[in-house]
Design a protein around this motif. Structure first.
Motif, PDB file in Angstrom:
ATOM      1  N   PHE A 114      -2.102  -3.914  11.339  1.00 50.33           N
ATOM      2  CA  PHE A 114      -1.969  -2.450  11.288  1.00 50.33           C
ATOM      3  C   PHE A 114      -1.421  -2.065   9.913  1.00 50.33           C
ATOM      4  N   SER A 115      -2.298  -1.797   8.985  1.00 57.72           N
ATOM      5  CA  SER A 115      -1.861  -1.594   7.604  1.00 57.72           C
ATOM      6  C   SER A 115      -0.979  -0.361   7.437  1.00 57.72           C
ATOM      7  N   GLY A 116      -1.207   0.687   8.231  1.00 61.24           N
ATOM      8  CA  GLY A 116      -0.379   1.885   8.103  1.00 61.24           C
ATOM      9  C   GLY A 116       1.074   1.591   8.419  1.00 61.24           C
ATOM     10  N   PHE A 117       1.307   0.825   9.483  1.00 64.54           N
ATOM     11  CA  PHE A 117       2.678   0.457   9.837  1.00 64.54           C
ATOM     12  C   PHE A 117       3.264  -0.498   8.799  1.00 64.54           C
ATOM     13  N   ASN A 118       2.410  -1.359   8.245  1.00 62.57           N
ATOM     14  CA  ASN A 118       2.881  -2.280   7.205  1.00 62.57           C
ATOM     15  C   ASN A 118       3.458  -1.525   6.010  1.00 62.57           C
ATOM     16  N   GLN A 119       2.841  -0.395   5.671  1.00 63.91           N
ATOM     17  CA  GLN A 119       3.319   0.374   4.523  1.00 63.91           C
ATOM     18  C   GLN A 119       4.766   0.816   4.720  1.00 63.91           C
ATOM     19  N   THR A 120       5.106   1.177   5.939  1.00 66.16           N
ATOM     20  CA  THR A 120       6.496   1.543   6.235  1.00 66.16           C
ATOM     21  C   THR A 120       7.399   0.321   6.140  1.00 66.16           C
ATOM     22  N   LEU A 121       6.968  -0.785   6.723  1.00 65.47           N
ATOM     23  CA  LEU A 121       7.772  -2.012   6.675  1.00 65.47           C
ATOM     24  C   LEU A 121       8.087  -2.424   5.245  1.00 65.47           C
ATOM     25  N   LEU A 122       7.090  -2.386   4.397  1.00 72.58           N
ATOM     26  CA  LEU A 122       7.291  -2.811   3.015  1.00 72.58           C
ATOM     27  C   LEU A 122       8.294  -1.918   2.297  1.00 72.58           C
TER      28      LEU A 122
END
Length: 378
Positions: A114-122
């Motif tokens: 889920f790349s959108g959620f990854n952006q927040t994690l990063l």
């Protein structure tokens, strides 16, 4: 596999639009409370912490904003069945270390698609803190949630869930303020669609996919797991239409949000590849080097079995033969039959407690809930 067996429906066009709309919706109740707290943090945050840990009755001076929130959280809705929540917790505890492994290798690893959620994690330091720490903290939260009476007001699951909900709101504030956040592409950080997917991924996915490794239960126990998940979601601030009302409904939410959110990109590899090697940091005591290599192969075999080789390629981690699930199926099938005898589930839950505690020690990292986003709150 689960979706095929139960013929779960693909999201309709209307449902896809609904998922898209909720990518821009957060948790208004907590977001407004956090905004209020930070108008006078020195006085209001200690009151919030006291109400969280000791109950709102311990804060007689609490203003209406704080009192209304905690009185609502401390009052269980009429639909809550505490006996079901206890049974659901027993089912989740009885999965033991293998249940945790499925949560790690399927839900958490698969969530990196889920790349959108990854952006927040990063943007909240996921790479710096490490996936091992994130998994340990998520596991500690799950342990708090499924312990007997853990979701009662003041219980460890109640406190941990509201603490995570507070941190989610802080993350939204932090990430939205960053100049490189692309709202048009990614929507709101930790939005309703993200939260629904994470909720069922953390609590339902290990129960559902556990069937494939021989962790089988009866229908009443599966319904109880969904009921527990529904109440956790209510505490977490997930909208009611994203809360599961049955086990099948929880699988539908899991399947459809996964279909809507699964858009792997370069962030998927950036987060998944270090996680694949985390077992090389674990502490096993005697023969640690050998047991670390076996553990890495074990967890890759679980991920390959459930996510498939195509997803493993997207994540940039090696596929392997699904030897560990195959090895465990006969044992778990026998154990699952025994668990249906009188008192069997309770005994299995106690064994699972021991197994899960040992697994947590193996991770060899501090597991304070929410600590990996600690810098965001300062």
């Amino acid at each position: 596999m689960v979706s095929a067996a139960l013929r779960l429906p693909e999201p309709t066009d209307a449902e896809f639009r609904r998922f898209g709309e909720l990518l821009t919706v957060g948790d208004a109740v907590m977001d407004e409370l956090v905004e209020w707290i930070y108008q006078d943090r020195d006085d209001r945050k200690p009151m919030f912490d006291r109400a969280l840990n000791e109950g709102i009755a311990s804060v007689p001076e609490a203003p209406a904003e704080l009192r209304e929130f905690f009185e609502d959280m401390e009052t269980a809705p009429d639909w809550v069945d505490w006996d079901k929540i206890l049974l659901g917790g027993q089912l989740m505890r009885s999965g033991g270390a293998d249940g945790f492994s499925i949560a790690r290798d399927v839900a958490l690893m698969g969530g990196y698609l889920f790349s959108g959620f990854n952006q927040t994690l990063l943007r909240t330091g996921a790479l710096e803190k490490g996936s091992n720490k994130r998994f340990a903290e998520t596991s500690q939260w799950a342990l708090d949630v499924i312990v007997p009476e853990g979701l009662r007001p003041g219980g460890p699951g109640y406190r941990s869930t509201l603490h995570v909900r507070f941190i989610h709101s802080m993350v939204r504030r932090h990430v939205l303020a960053l100049p490189d956040w692309d709202y048009e592409t990614y929507g709101l950080p930790i939005n309703q669609t993200d939260m629904a997917a994470t909720l069922v991924g953390a609590l339902i996915a290990p129960v559902a996919t556990g069937i494939g490794i021989g962790l089988v239960a009866n229908p009443r126990e599966y319904e109880a797991a969904a009921h527990l998940t529904r109440y956790v979601g209510r505490l977490m601030g997930v909208h009611d239409d994203f809360l599961p009302h049955s086990f099948r409904d929880s699988l539908r939410i899991l399947f459809q949000t996964s279909r809507a959110l699964s858009t792997p990109d370069e962030t998927s590899r950036a987060l998944a590849q270090p996680m694949a090697d985390d077992p090389m940091l674990w502490e096993f005591g005697p023969l640690t080097g050998l047991r670390r290599r076996i553990a890495r192969s074990q967890h890759l075999s679980i991920a390959t079995a459930y996510l498939g080789t195509a997803a493993m390629k997207e994540l940039g981690v090696p596929s392997t033969l699904p030897w560990y699930p195959a090895l465990r199926i006969p044992f778990h099938l026998v154990e699952s039959a025994i668990n249906q005898l009188p008192g069997g589930r309770e005994r299995a839950a106690r064994r699972g407690d021991v197994s899960q505690a040992k697994f947590m020690r193996t991770l060899n990292v501090e597991a304070a809930v929410g600590h990996s986003a600690h810098h965001v709150t300062h």
